[in-house]
Design a protein around this motif. Sequence first.
Motif, short mmCIF file in Angstrom:
data_model
loop_
_atom_site.label_atom_id
_atom_site.label_comp_id
_atom_site.label_asym_id
_atom_site.label_seq_id
_atom_site.Cartn_x
_atom_site.Cartn_y
_atom_site.Cartn_z
N MET A 79 7.63 -3.70 -0.74
CA MET A 79 7.18 -4.83 0.04
C MET A 79 7.26 -4.50 1.53
O MET A 79 6.34 -4.80 2.27
CB MET A 79 8.00 -6.06 -0.28
N SER A 80 8.38 -3.88 1.95
CA SER A 80 8.50 -3.56 3.37
C SER A 80 7.45 -2.52 3.77
O SER A 80 6.95 -2.53 4.87
CB SER A 80 9.91 -3.06 3.69
N SER A 127 4.41 -2.23 2.34
CA SER A 127 3.10 -2.88 2.41
C SER A 127 3.04 -3.78 3.64
O SER A 127 1.99 -3.99 4.21
CB SER A 127 2.82 -3.67 1.14
N LEU A 128 4.21 -4.32 4.04
CA LEU A 128 4.22 -5.16 5.23
C LEU A 128 3.95 -4.32 6.48
O LEU A 128 3.19 -4.71 7.33
CB LEU A 128 5.58 -5.87 5.37
N SER A 129 4.59 -3.14 6.53
CA SER A 129 4.43 -2.31 7.72
C SER A 129 3.03 -1.70 7.77
O SER A 129 2.59 -1.24 8.81
CB SER A 129 5.50 -1.23 7.77
N ALA A 132 0.38 -3.40 6.81
CA ALA A 132 -0.57 -4.50 6.74
C ALA A 132 -1.69 -4.35 7.76
O ALA A 132 -2.82 -4.76 7.51
CB ALA A 132 0.15 -5.83 6.96
#
Length: 140
Positions: free
Chosen positions: A103-104, A106-108, A110
Amino acid sequence: MEVRNCKQCGKLFNCVGKPICPECMKKREEEFRQVKDYIRENPSAGIAEVSEATGTSVSQIRQWIREERLVLTSESADAGINCEGCGRPIKTGRMCQSCKTQMSKSLSHAFAVAPPPKEDKKNLGKKNGDRMHYLSGDNK
Ligand SMILES: [Zn+2]
Ligand SMILES: [Zn+2]
């Protein structure tokens, strides 16, 4: 200030962002201390056992685990604490380590450049398929 009914005891109280009154908050913290003490003395106890021994509801204990205030000693399907990403049993929190990492990541990413569309691969496969079809026809 907002006056609300306490979710726990139903009494009216001045709400300061918490759904329960200060009295119940205090009781809950007391409960938490008991649970923590019991776990310290009985490290192998399961959630059901801790709940029975301390009089704290199972859902309350689970909530503390989700809040990462409590940590299970090992992943156990019986505990009912599962990763919200992949459903694997976890020790604490809401997600397993790999889902957290993903998740982190895919967040970074984005705002990074989008990966090339999958169309290309599909077309390539189609071409190969056509060629194979042609070859098999040739073999006849
Ligand atoms: Zn209350
Ligand atoms: Zn996961």
